[in-house]
Design an enzyme around this catalytic site. Structure first.
Site, short mmCIF file in Angstrom:
data_model
loop_
_atom_site.label_atom_id
_atom_site.label_comp_id
_atom_site.label_asym_id
_atom_site.label_seq_id
_atom_site.Cartn_x
_atom_site.Cartn_y
_atom_site.Cartn_z
N SER A 43 47.50 33.22 46.20
CA SER A 43 46.57 33.60 45.14
C SER A 43 45.93 34.96 45.36
O SER A 43 45.47 35.59 44.41
CB SER A 43 45.48 32.54 45.00
OG SER A 43 44.81 32.32 46.24
N ASP A 320 34.70 33.99 44.43
CA ASP A 320 34.71 32.53 44.42
C ASP A 320 34.89 32.04 45.86
O ASP A 320 34.76 32.83 46.80
CB ASP A 320 35.77 31.97 43.46
CG ASP A 320 37.20 32.28 43.90
OD1 ASP A 320 37.41 32.68 45.06
OD2 ASP A 320 38.13 32.11 43.07
N HIS A 323 38.26 33.90 47.39
CA HIS A 323 38.75 35.22 47.01
C HIS A 323 37.64 36.25 46.98
O HIS A 323 36.53 35.97 46.55
CB HIS A 323 39.45 35.15 45.65
CG HIS A 323 40.50 34.09 45.58
ND1 HIS A 323 40.27 32.82 45.08
CD2 HIS A 323 41.80 34.09 45.98
CE1 HIS A 323 41.38 32.10 45.16
NE2 HIS A 323 42.32 32.85 45.71
#
Length: 388
Positions: A43, A320, A323
């Site tokens: 991600s 978040d 990240h």
């Protein structure tokens, strides 16, 4: 004489107007060849591939407040751009690299194969292992010439899922079992990189794992408060220690002509910003800007979660639970592209791109150089954050 002076004055005004009407732009990629950028991983590098694999047609990362800084939720886990976006910009790649799974994407200057939840081992749900990403690259290989692939850049960041899942399932694993797992992960990573070389790739950038125990979601899940979860940090360090020697072996191998690489010390780059956050102008480095819980680490963007959102995301190291904020990602991208040997070695991305294709490397990765190559005086050390 007066007429001559007026004529010169008029010419001067016209020249000034011409300069301001046609400003000279200096692009970040000036002097860098027009090569492609290929990214692989999870991600942290995903520019939207997960959206095409998810059963949920509107996953959290496609909703506000993701993309908040640019008012554009676009499938990336950040309030704005992520590292591959900035690297693409530095390389003068228009509009960044597209997700590989996007239909009819313009892949002329490269593509991203990274997918959220990707791992090196295992079969992640609605995602792809690194091996599967390599296979996808192989299926698209005809879009580029062999010579172009050799000149292009291959960036990899993956492994977080492997270690988070392992500790969740084996919280009491002893040191021997942990070492064996790290060996299995890095051995498969080596196999996958070798597969890319068989497909023509020669210029690699491998980003070391972050201090996983310092992620807000890990602090929250394992209730460590302001401390990092050192078990996960230890696994990340064991993993990272194997990357440099692995790439040295590839570069020294007679079987692979012209293998070139850079290793980015992401672990210490994040650790410095966690421990000395104010030096880097991050007001909060142990909790997220968006989410719920003790560290605001869960649920950002989820419709069924009333997550909190900080007032100013640029004050946060993490957007978040896992990240980094756009500001942090931009800093990391600059380090990758142009930092010195304390941060990335044996060369940075800009040097790697212009290094003659097919030529053997003259320098290799060296252990402990990140901290010992340049000793700071006590006065310099107090300003170390500003030097970075």
């Amino acid at each position: 004489m007066a007429d001559n002076c007026n004529f010169v004055s008029i010419l001067g005004v016209l020249l000034i107007l011409t300069i301001f009407d046609n400003p000279i732009f200096v692009y970040a990629g000036e002097g860098v060849p027009n090569v492609a950028l290929f990214t692989f991983g999870d991600s942290y590098y995903d520019v939207g591939n997960k959206v095409f694999l998810s059963k949920d047609k509107n996953p959290a990362q496609t909703k506000w407040p993701y993309g908040k800084s640019r008012d554009d939720p676009n499938g990336k886990f950040s309030d704005g751009h992520i590292v591959p976006d900035f690297i693409a910009d530095f390389m003068s790649i228009p509009n960044g690299v597209p997700p590989a799974l996007k239909p009819d994407a313009n892949v002329t200057r490269g593509v991203s194969f990274a997918v959220t939840d990707a791992s090196i081992l295992g079969s992640p749900v609605e995602s792809m292992t690194l091996s599967q990403q390599v296979t996808t690259f192989e299926s698209m290989k005809s879009n580029w010439t062999t010579d172009y692939i050799k000149k292009s850049l291959f960036m990899i960041y993956i492994g977080t899922e492997d270690y988070l899942n392992y500790i969740q399932k084996h919280p009491d694993a002893d040191a021997t079992k942990q070492q064996a797992f790290v060996t299995s992960v890095t051995s498969q990573l080596k196999t996958d990189i070798r597969s890319l070389t068989n497909l023509g790739a020669r210029k690699f950038v491998v980003q070391l794992l972050a201090p996983l125990g310092c992620l807000p979601i890990v602090r929250q899940d394992y209730k460590t408060g302001n401390d990092c979860y050192e078990l996960l940090n230890d696994l990340a360090k064991q993993h990272n220690e194997k990357i440099g020697p692995m790439l040295n072996d590839f570069a020294s191998s007679p079987d692979i002509d012209g293998f070139q690489f850079a290793v980015f010390d992401f672990y210490n780059a994040i650790l410095r910003r966690t421990q000395r956050n104010l030096n880097y102008r991050f007001y909060v480095s142990n909790a997220s800007c968006c989410g719920v819980g003790t560290h605001n680490a869960y649920g950002c963007g989820k419709g069924n979660v009333h997550s909190k959102l900080c007032d100013y995301q640029r004050a946060y190291l993490f957007f978040d639970g896992r990240h980094n904020s756009e500001k942090a990602q931009e800093e990391i991208a600059h380090l990758l592209y142009s930092a010195n040997l304390n941060v990335i070695q044996p060369m940075n991305i800009r040097e790697l791109i212009v290094y003659p294709t097919g030529e053997k490397m003259r320098e290799f990765w060296e252990p402990n150089t990140f901290s010992t190559r340049r000793r700071l005086s006590s006065q310099e050390d107090s300003y170390a954050g500003f030097y970075a």
